[in-house]
Design a protein around this motif. Sequence first.
Motif, short mmCIF file in Angstrom:
data_model
loop_
_atom_site.label_atom_id
_atom_site.label_comp_id
_atom_site.label_asym_id
_atom_site.label_seq_id
_atom_site.Cartn_x
_atom_site.Cartn_y
_atom_site.Cartn_z
N UNK B 63 2.85 53.70 4.83
CA UNK B 63 3.85 53.39 3.82
C UNK B 63 4.78 52.26 4.27
N UNK B 64 5.09 52.23 5.55
CA UNK B 64 6.06 51.25 6.05
C UNK B 64 5.48 50.34 7.13
N UNK B 66 4.44 50.73 10.15
CA UNK B 66 4.97 50.86 11.52
C UNK B 66 4.71 52.29 11.99
N UNK B 88 8.75 59.77 -1.53
CA UNK B 88 7.29 59.82 -1.46
C UNK B 88 6.72 61.22 -1.27
N UNK D 47 5.95 46.95 1.11
CA UNK D 47 5.60 48.30 1.58
C UNK D 47 5.23 49.23 0.42
N UNK D 48 4.15 49.99 0.63
CA UNK D 48 3.74 51.01 -0.35
C UNK D 48 4.78 52.12 -0.46
N UNK D 49 5.40 52.47 0.66
CA UNK D 49 6.38 53.56 0.64
C UNK D 49 7.64 53.21 -0.12
N UNK D 50 7.81 51.93 -0.41
CA UNK D 50 9.02 51.47 -1.09
C UNK D 50 8.89 51.50 -2.61
N UNK D 52 8.33 54.23 -4.42
CA UNK D 52 9.15 55.39 -4.79
C UNK D 52 10.63 55.19 -4.41
N UNK D 53 10.86 54.56 -3.27
CA UNK D 53 12.24 54.39 -2.81
C UNK D 53 13.03 53.46 -3.74
N UNK D 56 13.89 55.40 -6.82
CA UNK D 56 14.92 56.41 -6.52
C UNK D 56 16.29 55.76 -6.30
#
Lengths: 133, 133, 133, 133
Positions: B63-64, B66, B88, D47-50, D52-53, D56
């Motif tokens: 996701x990030x 790292x 997530x 980033x894929x994780x971002x 959702x972030x 939100x």
Amino acid sequence: MSITIQLAEKIAEAAKAKAKEIGVPMNIAIVDEGANLKSFHRMDNAWLGSIDISIKKARTARFFDMPSGEIGKLSQPGGPLYNIEHSNGGLISFPGGVLIKDGDTIIGAIGVSGGSVDQDHAVAEAGASVFKK
Amino acid sequence: MSITIQLAEKIAEAAKAKAKEIGVPMNIAIVDEGANLKSFHRMDNAWLGSIDISIKKARTARFFDMPSGEIGKLSQPGGPLYNIEHSNGGLISFPGGVLIKDGDTIIGAIGVSGGSVDQDHAVAEAGASVFKK
Amino acid sequence: MSITIQLAEKIAEAAKAKAKEIGVPMNIAIVDEGANLKSFHRMDNAWLGSIDISIKKARTARFFDMPSGEIGKLSQPGGPLYNIEHSNGGLISFPGGVLIKDGDTIIGAIGVSGGSVDQDHAVAEAGASVFKK
Amino acid sequence: MSITIQLAEKIAEAAKAKAKEIGVPMNIAIVDEGANLKSFHRMDNAWLGSIDISIKKARTARFFDMPSGEIGKLSQPGGPLYNIEHSNGGLISFPGGVLIKDGDTIIGAIGVSGGSVDQDHAVAEAGASVFKK
């Protein structure tokens, strides 16, 4: 008796071999007697949506100690278990989930998704039957 | 370039070998470049609670882009990413999630859970480094 | 090959143009090859409930590499995939989700919601077909 | 007064321009006055994780009508809103979520994620300030 990782790998191998034989890439999930995930494999080009479905099929089979497709016969509109799929964080009640047994003792279940339900069931059976030989 | 099941199995094997070497049974999850599960193995006697944690560690790393533990350094009380773990569907931000790279290209990630975070990270690294050799 | 934001915007533009042509405000979601959201647009006065539906349609199309409506033909009571919608955090199995392809390679999917399912599908097709020109 | 798709696109464009200027690919989400998603863009390599972030963050800003980072100051251990992040399906309480105003009237919010929280906030501000000019 609990399913070992060695046995889970053997079962997955047999399922993969069957999937290759019929030419359909599959997602293959194996859970233990506690319905907890033991192993998972997504063959190349297998459907992304079948990751979750294969796991849910294996869990559904172990949750009720019968092939996942048997639940689906009872969960239809008007049936005794109508919409049981809403329980347990989501069930999958069509074929492709099969119990893994040591004689009469249930030690886990395998769930397969990626093809037609008949193909999924055949691949799951091919995996589960390894232990019977 | 996408991670293949063959490569995922090689990576999982290397991780399992490291886990055996240090004598700690582990849960080992591998995701592809889209953060979707590719393979999973729970070694015998590994913690049940680590099934989900290993998957979340792999996803967090991808996701990030790292190691999962880097997120945890920033998500502490008073830190810049405090409580990012609520995103997530749940992140795991301590060590044990590591990227899998083909040169400079990220092709997936591995997440390991079952021991101390140092042990988890070492096993994840042992898996991820297979591809570098 | 991955879908770029530039291509996603072109696809969304074509979908919006079609929606204006038929006079129905739409929600338009585009996901990449990993089924992760790439872009989203809610046209003015489009249904709020269609935000989630458009995203789920795009994901459903990519999850099973077929138009979302094909799933719905199989998921009816008595059908082979009855209640498959309970998987993957919720599927939408009626028309409006269509694959985006680069030749034979799937690079993502578009999901549209806001009108009748025929209108949704037509707008999704108008978007997806941009790349074919 | 509600945010229009035309205005949302202008705001997203300004945010993207700022992101390019500082050289960090970002996820950019815009919600309306009802905290419902209006538009979303994931820049290439963000980033894929971002995904959702960013959504939100925008929702968090509108939920409490203040920049998302203000919530984080109050949600620390011992603080008056400790662990408020558990509400509303998950909040993100660090910087990057900013209100969009028409004079004194709140018409929506923008959430940005992909860099450091300072970078995220700067890009969100660049987007939100378009309307002020």
